[in-house]
Design a protein around this motif. Sequence first.
Motif, short mmCIF file in Angstrom:
data_model
loop_
_atom_site.label_atom_id
_atom_site.label_comp_id
_atom_site.label_asym_id
_atom_site.label_seq_id
_atom_site.Cartn_x
_atom_site.Cartn_y
_atom_site.Cartn_z
N ILE A 100 -16.97 -2.99 -1.59
CA ILE A 100 -16.28 -3.53 -0.51
C ILE A 100 -17.02 -4.84 -0.16
O ILE A 100 -16.62 -5.95 -0.35
CB ILE A 100 -15.82 -2.64 0.61
CG1 ILE A 100 -14.87 -1.69 0.22
CG2 ILE A 100 -15.34 -3.88 1.65
CD1 ILE A 100 -14.27 -1.02 1.18
N PHE A 106 -17.45 -10.33 7.17
CA PHE A 106 -17.07 -10.31 5.79
C PHE A 106 -15.79 -10.47 5.53
O PHE A 106 -15.35 -10.48 4.44
CB PHE A 106 -17.63 -8.96 5.08
CG PHE A 106 -19.21 -9.06 5.17
CD1 PHE A 106 -19.87 -9.42 4.24
CD2 PHE A 106 -19.89 -8.17 6.06
CE1 PHE A 106 -21.28 -9.54 4.07
CE2 PHE A 106 -21.01 -8.10 6.18
CZ PHE A 106 -22.01 -8.59 5.18
N ILE A 123 0.96 -1.24 -0.05
CA ILE A 123 -0.11 -0.01 -0.02
C ILE A 123 0.94 1.47 -0.08
O ILE A 123 2.04 1.27 0.44
CB ILE A 123 -1.11 0.05 1.35
CG1 ILE A 123 -1.86 1.20 1.20
CG2 ILE A 123 -0.16 0.09 2.50
CD1 ILE A 123 -3.29 0.66 0.72
N PHE A 155 2.67 0.25 5.41
CA PHE A 155 1.53 1.27 6.02
C PHE A 155 2.27 2.49 6.66
O PHE A 155 2.20 3.54 6.41
CB PHE A 155 0.44 0.81 6.73
CG PHE A 155 -0.43 1.73 7.42
CD1 PHE A 155 -1.72 1.86 6.38
CD2 PHE A 155 -0.42 2.65 8.30
CE1 PHE A 155 -2.57 2.86 6.60
CE2 PHE A 155 -1.32 3.37 8.56
CZ PHE A 155 -2.54 3.63 7.61
N LEU A 157 -7.09 -5.54 -1.69
CA LEU A 157 -5.87 -5.16 -1.05
C LEU A 157 -5.30 -6.36 -0.43
O LEU A 157 -3.80 -6.08 0.01
CB LEU A 157 -6.26 -4.39 0.43
CG LEU A 157 -5.89 -2.78 -0.15
CD1 LEU A 157 -7.11 -2.02 0.33
CD2 LEU A 157 -4.80 -2.55 0.67
N THR A 158 -5.48 -7.50 -0.41
CA THR A 158 -4.85 -8.72 -0.04
C THR A 158 -3.98 -8.95 -1.08
O THR A 158 -2.98 -9.86 -0.81
CB THR A 158 -5.75 -9.90 0.13
OG1 THR A 158 -6.82 -9.88 -0.88
CG2 THR A 158 -6.41 -9.75 1.59
N ILE A 206 -13.08 -8.47 5.58
CA ILE A 206 -12.65 -7.27 4.98
C ILE A 206 -11.44 -6.81 5.98
O ILE A 206 -11.40 -6.89 6.93
CB ILE A 206 -13.49 -6.25 4.78
CG1 ILE A 206 -14.63 -6.82 4.00
CG2 ILE A 206 -13.11 -5.27 4.13
CD1 ILE A 206 -15.94 -5.98 3.62
N GLN A 207 -10.57 -6.43 5.05
CA GLN A 207 -9.04 -5.86 5.92
C GLN A 207 -9.66 -4.68 6.76
O GLN A 207 -10.33 -3.85 6.08
CB GLN A 207 -8.02 -5.56 4.97
CG GLN A 207 -7.31 -6.55 4.39
CD GLN A 207 -6.76 -6.37 3.23
OE1 GLN A 207 -7.42 -6.23 2.27
NE2 GLN A 207 -5.34 -6.27 3.20
N LEU A 232 -11.86 2.40 6.04
CA LEU A 232 -11.85 3.72 4.89
C LEU A 232 -13.39 4.06 4.65
O LEU A 232 -13.60 5.34 4.21
CB LEU A 232 -11.22 2.85 3.64
CG LEU A 232 -11.09 3.88 2.66
CD1 LEU A 232 -9.86 4.64 3.01
CD2 LEU A 232 -10.52 3.10 1.14
N ILE A 240 -10.05 0.10 -5.54
CA ILE A 240 -10.79 -0.88 -4.85
C ILE A 240 -12.15 -1.20 -5.59
O ILE A 240 -12.59 -2.29 -6.09
CB ILE A 240 -11.26 -0.77 -3.41
CG1 ILE A 240 -10.05 -0.54 -2.33
CG2 ILE A 240 -12.35 -1.54 -2.79
CD1 ILE A 240 -10.06 -0.22 -1.01
N SER A 279 -16.24 -8.95 -1.06
CA SER A 279 -16.00 -9.69 -0.24
C SER A 279 -16.92 -10.86 -0.31
O SER A 279 -16.69 -12.26 0.05
CB SER A 279 -16.00 -9.20 1.31
OG SER A 279 -17.22 -9.57 1.77
N ILE A 339 -6.74 5.18 -3.68
CA ILE A 339 -7.25 3.61 -2.84
C ILE A 339 -8.67 3.18 -3.44
O ILE A 339 -8.91 2.11 -3.63
CB ILE A 339 -6.87 3.67 -1.25
CG1 ILE A 339 -5.49 3.85 -1.39
CG2 ILE A 339 -7.08 2.28 -0.86
CD1 ILE A 339 -5.10 4.07 0.48
N ALA A 340 -9.40 4.25 -3.25
CA ALA A 340 -10.85 3.87 -3.47
C ALA A 340 -11.18 3.57 -4.90
O ALA A 340 -11.89 2.51 -5.14
CB ALA A 340 -11.79 4.93 -3.04
#
Lengths: 354, 355
Positions: free
Chosen positions: A338, B136, A83, A139, A291-292, B138-139, B145, A285, A342, A281-282
Amino acid sequence: MAIRKLKNLFSKETGTKPKEPISSTALLLTITISAFTTMYIFAMIVWGGGFLNPQQFLDIFNNNSYLIVISCGLTVVMIAAGIDISVGGVVALITMTCVIFLEDYSGSIFGSIILALGIGLLMGLIQGFLVAYLKIQPFIVTLAGMFFAKGLTTIVSSTPRTVTNETFLAFKQFRVVIPGIGSYGKTGNFIPARIEPGVIIAFIIVLAVWVVLKWTRFGRNLYAVGGSDQSALMLGINVKRTRFLSYVICGLFAGIGGYVYLLHTGAGNSGNAYQAEIQAIASSIIGGTLLTGGVGSVIGTLFGVMSLKTFSNIVIASGLREPYWQSITTGLMLCFFILLQSVIIAYRKKKGIG
Amino acid sequence: MLKSLNVKKLSHSQLAIPLFALFLVIVFNAFRDISFFSIHVITNNYGNTVFSGNLISIINGASELAVLAIAMTLVTAATKGQDISVGAAAAIAGSVFVRVLRANDITMPIILLALVTACIVAIIFGLFNGALVAFFDIQPMIASLILFTAGRPIAYWINGGATPNVDSPLLSYIGSFIPGIPIPSPILIVIVFGILVTLALKFTNLGLYIQSVGINEKAARLNGINPVLMKLLAFMILGVCVSIAGAINVCRIGLINHETILIDIEMDAILAVAIGGNALSGGKFKLAGSVVGAYIIQALTITLYAMKVSSTAVKAYKAIVIIAIVVIGSPVVQQHAIQLRNRLFKKPIKLTENN
């Protein structure tokens, strides 16, 4: 084709596995592109007006070409499971330094380009070294990078500055006219649609990154490292160097993005590109980059930027003009994508499709 | 013999790096200007006799950060990620706090009510993040965010876009000084809170459970620990801490500004966790380290202010110091240092296990 693949994916027939399961990258890309298309067509039908104007569509690119560039960098880093949150700060630093260089040191355009790329590259090199070779959490490294860049921007100059260099201004005001597309003004005259030079730079970068990610060994290494660095190591991939290079590329793109930003606004300000890293970043995504790591595509990122900005246009068009609605709806949009990702990933994991 | 053993133990402990960093900041200040440490006894505007000086303002100013760093450590340990929405959540909690206060006459029970309301709201937002993370998968950084983007606008909406002030001697007791006690109240709040958390971790299995979820979720589940519950619990504790930090800040300043309240605190809180020697990838944690980390960050800030660095430029110097600390703490660098020492002194010292 994509729809049939989707059907395959969600088919309930047991025993018959889909013949060629679509990769996560392609699936998320399909979702992003269809979401954007649906959103834009919906806006065209409901609000018409500005959304039917080609210039307004192109203005999404005109106003956000820098965001596209830095988002490409972030996509590269995020595919390699890293990141970089320093990009916004670096953009601000570059705009400020270039303005000071052009104004106070009467520097040349060429010099300022070199300066912008140099600063970006240097940040990328340092951060990449710290993350890849010293194994410090990305980070923290890039957070410090952001602090450093933002702080340095105010040290360079604490007051906003504008460029008055004539060659630069000519370059800034240069527009590429797209033949055949345009709109009719109030007096009935035809106004051709125009794009800024930054947009062309942004598209060249998107194309270049796409080619690199798809067809070069380095690009495939990025996916491998992001997917699992242990397996990548066993395959004989130089994990450290791959990760290092991903940060260098991101830094370089932050440099280019900074210069594109300067070309768009022509001013240096410590508040420039505020929260650009979050938007980048958004966008990544929304564009289907996880992000993994190991999953993502730069075309998706381009559509991510477009979706993000179209959505805020829709919010404005629907009458929620107060600025805070923009952030709230961006949050909601992010939440939607997101969750969607997922759920899809969890479903695929359950079915054993990679 | 015993003494050397202790030194060795200390140098290998997690607290070695943060304490060394704090020591460096102190030594630097001692050489720079010894009067930096002087503590005066003055009489403030309200006629109270209080302590004043850089040390007090460091410990006082770091109160919110220390409270948030404690919770951030727990979240980091359980979820292997960080919540970047604490600043935004604190803005929401602070706005709720102010809204309740302004709707009533400010008395002690009302302040308590306001705090509890803010707490509940912050816990709900914490649970939102927690649910995204726990259910879920999610990180945390990505899950938060969402609130990071939407949080401050929500805070704006709570008070109708205004930045209302609250004025009451009772609030200034919480935000600055209680008459008769020369130590700023936020420091006392942090001490009380720290003791409560320490007791909670000592007498329950919470810390152990959170740690085991962070180290290996599957193994934790096989041992009868519910990882989802532990993650949610960590985010709920974060909600409580966020509302306390928000309330302290509102009492300190006397108004709520949703745009600027505790701005960038999420970054400082994560740094505090990292400087405290805790792995940002979860697992084992040490709360004391994070609290020391919080004070290091504040000490650094105040030192830079004392050196007449402008408040916007402080960030750049902070970044350099942070990088220096994490580079020294990096296992790769430490290993190279040990190898170098072995080569120079021909005295074999065992390499550290983790590569």
